[in-house]
Design a protein around this motif. Structure first.
Motif, PDB file in Angstrom:
ATOM      1  N   VAL A   4     -25.369  17.988  62.210  1.00 37.72           N
ATOM      2  CA  VAL A   4     -26.199  17.747  63.386  1.00 37.72           C
ATOM      3  C   VAL A   4     -25.512  18.459  64.541  1.00 37.72           C
ATOM      4  CG1 VAL A   4     -27.183  16.017  64.930  1.00 37.72           C
ATOM      5  CG2 VAL A   4     -26.912  15.500  62.493  1.00 37.72           C
ATOM      6  N   CYS A   5     -26.202  19.402  65.180  1.00 40.49           N
ATOM      7  CA  CYS A   5     -25.526  20.211  66.195  1.00 40.49           C
ATOM      8  C   CYS A   5     -26.455  20.517  67.363  1.00 40.49           C
ATOM      9  CB  CYS A   5     -24.996  21.500  65.580  1.00 40.49           C
ATOM     10  SG  CYS A   5     -26.219  22.506  64.697  1.00 40.49           S
ATOM     11  N   GLN A   6     -25.830  20.700  68.523  1.00 32.83           N
ATOM     12  CA  GLN A   6     -26.576  20.971  69.757  1.00 32.83           C
ATOM     13  C   GLN A   6     -25.713  21.822  70.673  1.00 32.83           C
ATOM     14  OE1 GLN A   6     -25.794  19.118  72.906  1.00 32.83           O
ATOM     15  NE2 GLN A   6     -27.511  19.867  74.116  1.00 32.83           N
ATOM     16  N   ASN A   7     -26.339  22.706  71.455  1.00 34.72           N
ATOM     17  CA  ASN A   7     -25.612  23.517  72.426  1.00 34.72           C
ATOM     18  C   ASN A   7     -24.527  24.315  71.693  1.00 34.72           C
ATOM     19  OD1 ASN A   7     -23.272  23.662  74.663  1.00 34.72           O
ATOM     20  ND2 ASN A   7     -25.207  23.549  75.752  1.00 34.72           N
ATOM     21  N   TRP A   8     -23.294  24.333  72.181  1.00 33.58           N
ATOM     22  CA  TRP A   8     -22.221  25.063  71.508  1.00 33.58           C
ATOM     23  C   TRP A   8     -21.897  24.467  70.143  1.00 33.58           C
ATOM     24  CZ3 TRP A   8     -19.160  29.162  70.889  1.00 33.58           C
ATOM     25  CH2 TRP A   8     -19.221  30.172  71.867  1.00 33.58           C
ATOM     26  N   GLY A   9     -22.286  23.238  69.901  1.00 38.60           N
ATOM     27  CA  GLY A   9     -22.166  22.692  68.557  1.00 38.60           C
ATOM     28  C   GLY A   9     -22.971  23.499  67.563  1.00 38.60           C
ATOM     29  N   SER A  10     -24.051  24.141  68.039  1.00 35.82           N
ATOM     30  CA  SER A  10     -24.862  25.001  67.176  1.00 35.82           C
ATOM     31  C   SER A  10     -24.225  26.377  67.008  1.00 35.82           C
ATOM     32  CB  SER A  10     -26.274  25.154  67.754  1.00 35.82           C
ATOM     33  OG  SER A  10     -26.893  23.902  67.912  1.00 35.82           O
ATOM     34  N   LEU A  11     -23.702  26.943  68.082  1.00 35.15           N
ATOM     35  CA  LEU A  11     -23.053  28.245  67.979  1.00 35.15           C
ATOM     36  C   LEU A  11     -21.883  28.193  67.005  1.00 35.15           C
ATOM     37  CD1 LEU A  11     -24.537  28.506  70.899  1.00 35.15           C
ATOM     38  CD2 LEU A  11     -22.881  30.328  71.254  1.00 35.15           C
ATOM     39  N   LEU A  12     -21.190  27.071  66.980  1.00 32.23           N
ATOM     40  CA  LEU A  12     -20.078  26.902  66.045  1.00 32.23           C
ATOM     41  C   LEU A  12     -20.557  26.341  64.713  1.00 32.23           C
ATOM     42  CD1 LEU A  12     -17.480  25.438  68.555  1.00 32.23           C
ATOM     43  CD2 LEU A  12     -17.387  27.702  67.489  1.00 32.23           C
ATOM     44  N   GLY A  13     -21.435  25.342  64.760  1.00 32.82           N
ATOM     45  CA  GLY A  13     -21.850  24.650  63.552  1.00 32.82           C
ATOM     46  C   GLY A  13     -22.613  25.531  62.582  1.00 32.82           C
ATOM     47  N   LEU A  14     -23.495  26.388  63.090  1.00 28.91           N
ATOM     48  CA  LEU A  14     -24.268  27.256  62.197  1.00 28.91           C
ATOM     49  C   LEU A  14     -23.369  28.281  61.515  1.00 28.91           C
ATOM     50  CD1 LEU A  14     -27.503  27.720  64.340  1.00 28.91           C
ATOM     51  CD2 LEU A  14     -27.168  26.253  62.340  1.00 28.91           C
ATOM     52  N   ARG A  15     -22.347  28.742  62.223  1.00 25.98           N
ATOM     53  CA  ARG A  15     -21.356  29.617  61.593  1.00 25.98           C
ATOM     54  C   ARG A  15     -20.545  28.844  60.558  1.00 25.98           C
ATOM     55  NH1 ARG A  15     -19.263  33.896  64.885  1.00 25.98           N
ATOM     56  NH2 ARG A  15     -17.553  33.981  63.373  1.00 25.98           N
ATOM     57  N   LEU A  16     -20.153  27.623  60.901  1.00 27.49           N
ATOM     58  CA  LEU A  16     -19.362  26.785  59.994  1.00 27.49           C
ATOM     59  C   LEU A  16     -20.122  26.534  58.700  1.00 27.49           C
ATOM     60  CD1 LEU A  16     -16.629  25.107  60.006  1.00 27.49           C
ATOM     61  CD2 LEU A  16     -18.059  23.144  60.638  1.00 27.49           C
ATOM     62  N   ALA A  17     -21.402  26.211  58.815  1.00 29.69           N
ATOM     63  CA  ALA A  17     -22.211  25.895  57.638  1.00 29.69           C
ATOM     64  C   ALA A  17     -22.449  27.125  56.768  1.00 29.69           C
ATOM     65  CB  ALA A  17     -23.545  25.291  58.070  1.00 29.69           C
TER      66      ALA A  17
END
Length: 299
Positions: free
Chosen positions: A116-129
């Motif tokens: 579950v990611c939002q804002n910079w959590g998405s910029l990092l999370g989508l790369r992480l996943a």
């Protein structure tokens, strides 16, 4: 690397944040804090915050998802919340953030996770996943994106980037309020300021705007384009849960729905609220997560 560590006393008595602290070294001497709630054998749900917040952003969602039987993990990115804070802005590179998160993910050996990611959590999370597809079963993005530097940057963003880099005044709580439709209480605003006793602690928050790729030549843009190539082959569930009042990411949800195979046929949602939908629609956002996991359990 000179490391700053916020005194634990600053976090005492925060409203709606009763969670016990957990820490994991992500490199020698550098601790990442995370909340862990719910049964240890529950399906893991990783909640990644962005700029300039911390795991406090998810305080209303964590108990709901944990009560449904899931293992909720909400880390504070390095430089935020109760995590350690390198003093130099140069330490906060895109690659460093990804390395720190990857070390945390591997140290806890998390598998079968819902991101579950939002804002910079998405910029990092989508790369992480996309770098660790075997560890993730699904992705839920709320008001987030993965920019590549191939589209024109708005004047508003340019002003924000300059402000973060050069302004002597960097009011974290006011920024969170600007992105939230409901009026936060004084105690909630103070909780967002708690990690930062002085300006030197705000390096992580100041650094993020400059890390967003803004041209095709940016190194992180090339890496994000590669992540997009992986997302365009991603067939696991990919759900967007955006808000109705976020000018920053408006329309990005529809782009992801078209480009990512795993998004086809999913129950995408639009919830009322501003950029920080965790503040404006926490119960509804939590329900999206729980419903997505019910589908997996039924299958």
């Amino acid at each position: 690397m000179r490391i700053l560590r916020t005194d634990e006393a600053r976090f005492e008595g925060l409203p709606d944040y009763p969670f016990l602290p957990n820490y994991q070294e992500v490199e020698p001497g550098l601790r990442m804090h995370f909340v862990e709630e719910g049964p240890a054998n529950g399906a893991p749900v990783i909640m990644l915050h962005g700029e300039p917040t911390w795991s406090y952003l998810y305080r209303h969602m964590i108990p709901i998802v944990a009560a449904a039987g899931h293992r909720v993990l909400a880390p504070d990115l390095i430089g935020f919340g109760k995590s350690d804070k390198p003093a130099s802005l140069s330490d906060y590179s895109y690659d460093n953030h990804l390395r720190w998160l990857s070390h945390w993910l591997e140290a806890l050996d998390i598998r079968g996770a819902t991101l579950v990611c939002q804002n910079w959590g998405s910029l990092l999370g989508l790369r992480l996943a996309t770098d660790n597809p075997d560890r993730f079963n699904r992705i839920i993005v709320g008001n987030g994106m993965l920019p590549t530097g191939d589209t024109r940057v708005s004047t508003t963003f340019k002003v924000w980037k300059a402000f973060a880099s050069h302004s002597p005044w960097f009011p974290v709580s006011k920024m969170v309020q600007l992105g939230t439709e409901r009026t936060l209480t004084k105690r909630e605003l103070a909780a967002y300021e708690a990690p930062f006793p002085r300006d030197e602690y705000k390096g992580g928050a100041r650094a993020f705007p400059a890390l967003i790729p803004t041209s095709h030549a940016d190194v992180s843009g090339a890496a994000n384009r590669e992540a997009w190539r992986k997302l365009e082959k991603w067939r696991k569930p990919f759900i967007t849960c955006f808000s109705s009042g976020d000018p920053i990411t408006r329309g990005v949800d529809r782009q992801m729905q078209r480009r990512i195979p795993g998004a086809h046929g999913q129950p995408h949602m639009t919830l009322p609220g501003g950029h920080f939908l965790q503040e404006d629609s926490p119960s509804s956002f939590a329900r999206v997560i729980i419903d997505a996991l019910k589908h997996e359990m039924a299958a």
